[in-house]
Design a protein around this motif. Structure first.
Motif, mmCIF file in Angstrom:
data_model
loop_
_atom_site.group_PDB
_atom_site.id
_atom_site.type_symbol
_atom_site.label_atom_id
_atom_site.label_comp_id
_atom_site.label_asym_id
_atom_site.label_seq_id
_atom_site.Cartn_x
_atom_site.Cartn_y
_atom_site.Cartn_z
ATOM 1 N N ASN A 93 0.703 -1.158 0.089
ATOM 2 C CA ASN A 93 0.035 0.003 0.111
ATOM 3 C C ASN A 93 0.535 1.244 0.074
ATOM 4 O O ASN A 93 1.527 1.620 0.845
ATOM 5 C CB ASN A 93 -0.786 -0.060 1.231
ATOM 6 C CG ASN A 93 -1.928 1.211 1.201
ATOM 7 O OD1 ASN A 93 -1.926 2.126 0.552
ATOM 8 N ND2 ASN A 93 -2.603 1.209 2.326
ATOM 9 N N PRO A 94 0.712 1.953 -1.028
ATOM 10 C CA PRO A 94 1.859 3.249 -1.040
ATOM 11 C C PRO A 94 1.292 4.275 -0.239
ATOM 12 O O PRO A 94 2.075 5.142 0.080
ATOM 13 C CB PRO A 94 1.776 3.652 -2.448
ATOM 14 C CG PRO A 94 0.364 3.238 -3.004
ATOM 15 C CD PRO A 94 0.347 1.806 -2.402
ATOM 16 N N ALA A 95 -0.095 4.412 0.068
ATOM 17 C CA ALA A 95 -0.682 5.295 1.300
ATOM 18 C C ALA A 95 -0.350 5.108 2.574
ATOM 19 O O ALA A 95 -0.738 5.779 3.496
ATOM 20 C CB ALA A 95 -2.066 5.443 0.796
ATOM 21 N N PHE A 96 0.246 3.912 2.914
ATOM 22 C CA PHE A 96 0.608 3.333 4.378
ATOM 23 C C PHE A 96 1.582 4.351 5.098
ATOM 24 O O PHE A 96 2.534 5.060 4.491
ATOM 25 C CB PHE A 96 1.171 2.094 4.339
ATOM 26 C CG PHE A 96 1.232 1.572 5.763
ATOM 27 C CD1 PHE A 96 0.071 1.126 6.641
ATOM 28 C CD2 PHE A 96 2.601 1.480 6.196
ATOM 29 C CE1 PHE A 96 0.133 0.985 7.958
ATOM 30 C CE2 PHE A 96 2.726 0.992 7.559
ATOM 31 C CZ PHE A 96 1.746 0.764 8.394
ATOM 32 N N ASP A 97 1.126 5.057 6.189
ATOM 33 C CA ASP A 97 1.867 5.803 7.018
ATOM 34 C C ASP A 97 2.448 5.240 7.958
ATOM 35 O O ASP A 97 1.491 5.171 9.371
ATOM 36 C CB ASP A 97 1.347 7.186 7.271
ATOM 37 C CG ASP A 97 1.929 8.112 7.715
ATOM 38 O OD1 ASP A 97 3.056 7.888 8.311
ATOM 39 O OD2 ASP A 97 1.630 9.444 7.965
#
Length: 108
Positions: A93-97
């Protein structure tokens, strides 16, 4: 996941030897995870150098899904990692923070 640019397949004999070394683990899930960790430790390279020292480093670094993708890429012949998009980080997931996730968990 650490950087790697090459998956070097093992011979069938080496795979068998690794599997036999893992027979000491009574629990089937533990045996499979440790054996797969040993396989990946022997096969993952970055700029010609091993990425992992042993299976413990592999198991501490990779998720089960990441291990599966790398093992599938090995089963398809290994080689340069750019030939194996299914093993690429883009599947994550590239949006995972991770900082926000840690904060939500209470700073753990």
């Amino acid at each position: 996941m650490r950087d790697l640019d090459e998956l070097r397949p093992l011979t069938a004999g080496r795979l068998l030897a690794l599997w036999r070394q893992c027979r000491e683990y009574g629990d089937p899930l533990e045996r499979v995870l440790v054996c797969n960790g040993r396989i990946l430790a022997a096969c993952c390279f970055f700029r010609g150098e091993p990425v992992y020292g042993d299976e413990t480093e592999v198991l501490a670094d990779l998720t089960g899904r990441q291990m599966e993708r790398l093992l599938l890429a090995l089963a398809e012949g290994g080689g340069p990692r750019d030939r194996h998009p299914q093993a690429d980080r883009t599947a994550e997931n590239p949006a995972f923070d991770p900082e926000r996730f840690a904060a939500l968990r209470g700073g753990k």
